[in-house]
Design a protein around this motif. Sequence first.
Motif, PDB file in Angstrom:
ATOM      1  N   UNK A 264       0.823  -1.212   0.000  1.00  0.00           N
ATOM      2  CA  UNK A 264       0.000   0.000   0.000  1.00  0.00           C
ATOM      3  C   UNK A 264       0.851   1.254   0.000  1.00  0.00           C
ATOM      4  N   UNK A 265       1.863   1.200   0.835  1.00  0.00           N
ATOM      5  CA  UNK A 265       2.777   2.344   0.952  1.00  0.00           C
ATOM      6  C   UNK A 265       3.465   2.615  -0.385  1.00  0.00           C
ATOM      7  N   UNK A 266       3.875   1.523  -1.009  1.00  0.00           N
ATOM      8  CA  UNK A 266       4.569   1.621  -2.298  1.00  0.00           C
ATOM      9  C   UNK A 266       3.653   2.241  -3.364  1.00  0.00           C
ATOM     10  N   UNK A 267       2.438   1.717  -3.354  1.00  0.00           N
ATOM     11  CA  UNK A 267       1.465   2.204  -4.326  1.00  0.00           C
ATOM     12  C   UNK A 267       1.219   3.710  -4.132  1.00  0.00           C
ATOM     13  N   UNK A 268       1.050   4.097  -2.881  1.00  0.00           N
ATOM     14  CA  UNK A 268       0.812   5.504  -2.560  1.00  0.00           C
ATOM     15  C   UNK A 268       1.978   6.373  -3.048  1.00  0.00           C
ATOM     16  N   UNK A 269       3.196   5.859  -2.777  1.00  0.00           N
ATOM     17  CA  UNK A 269       4.403   6.584  -3.187  1.00  0.00           C
ATOM     18  C   UNK A 269       4.461   6.776  -4.693  1.00  0.00           C
ATOM     19  N   UNK A 270       4.190   5.709  -5.415  1.00  0.00           N
ATOM     20  CA  UNK A 270       4.251   5.776  -6.885  1.00  0.00           C
ATOM     21  C   UNK A 270       3.210   6.754  -7.419  1.00  0.00           C
ATOM     22  N   UNK A 271       2.012   6.629  -6.865  1.00  0.00           N
ATOM     23  CA  UNK A 271       0.917   7.492  -7.310  1.00  0.00           C
ATOM     24  C   UNK A 271       1.270   8.962  -7.089  1.00  0.00           C
ATOM     25  N   UNK A 272       1.796   9.217  -5.890  1.00  0.00           N
ATOM     26  CA  UNK A 272       2.130  10.592  -5.514  1.00  0.00           C
ATOM     27  C   UNK A 272       3.200  11.158  -6.444  1.00  0.00           C
TER      28      UNK A 272
END
Length: 338
Positions: A264-272
């Motif tokens: 989840x954290x990774x996904x959030x980071x990429x999206x951001x």
Amino acid sequence: MKKISIVIPIYNEEETIPFLQNRIINTISKIKNYQFNVLLINDGSKDRSLEIIQNCRKIDKRFEYISLSRNYGKEIAMLAGLDYAKDSDAVIIMDADLQDPPELIEKLIQEWEKGYDDIYAKRISREGETWLKKTTSKIYYQILEKISKIPIQKDTGDFRLLDKRCVIAICQMREQSRCSKSLFNWIGYHKKEILFERDKRIAGKTKWNYSKLIQLAIDGITSLSTAPLKWISYMSVAFICFSILYAVILGLFSLTGKIISGINLLFLGILFLSSIQMIFISILGEYLGRVFQETKYRPTYLIDQINGNKHTNQAKENKDEQEKNHTSDFNNYHYFTN
Ligand code: UDP
Ligand code: MG
């Protein structure tokens, strides 16, 4: 006798033009010792405006007109008027809807005679404009002033008198995406403010909508300043610092033996980060688009007819001849001297 031209951009103003002509004739007939002509710029109107403009000329020969080959927007229509009026001693720019009262012309001329070059009318009230339009335009001009570092006159439109030397200066700026408000400031010279109450539109509807306003805002910022490009560099430095910090924090966490929940954290980071990147790319794209537009060396506008005579927009290779010519041939000046 000094010659003064009144330049009026017109787009779908069939209802307002007859009122406009009456008010202008009334006003200029009271001002003696000047030779007036009124230059109506038909900016590709789709209603009966051209027909009514032609009628204005039948009524009074001081009314001249240029009809552009299509709708180019008010900024370009004004430029076409200024190009044509370069020979006049002064040019007054006003809207067709009588929001800029012609009665103020006398006051503008008085200040011009005192030696001012650019006498602009500042509105103390804005009848008939929504709260949202007033507030957004106020915020926009504050931002534009900050980032362009050129002072912008508050509550001031294009209604003004320009001395010949200002007109010639503005005609030399041939950019396609124009923000006249900032060009008026850029040229400098002696400016004078006079106050007036801006009336409601006499008839018809405003041609502005929010998408046009947003486009004008983007044009204003990107044609005036490269500050957004600098923001990109500052922000990318900030993001690099942020990621280093983030990596350090993750490292410390793992030292304490905790497991970092990943996906989840990774996904959030990429999206951001990818959305930030997209913003950056779109800012770059805005500038690149402008470079692309300007390097085509296209004429800024094409004229369909002048006072009823069909006009061919032909580039002239002889510079003297171009300068003698009022119209869009002026555009090619840069082309042939480069
Ligand atoms: N205008 C123009 N071309 C356009 C849009 C507007 O020449 O594409 C003219 C319009 O006919 C009017 C002036 O620009 O004389 C100001 O337009 P409007 O009154 O719609 O703007 P507002 O006063 O609402 O800002
Ligand atoms: Mg208006």
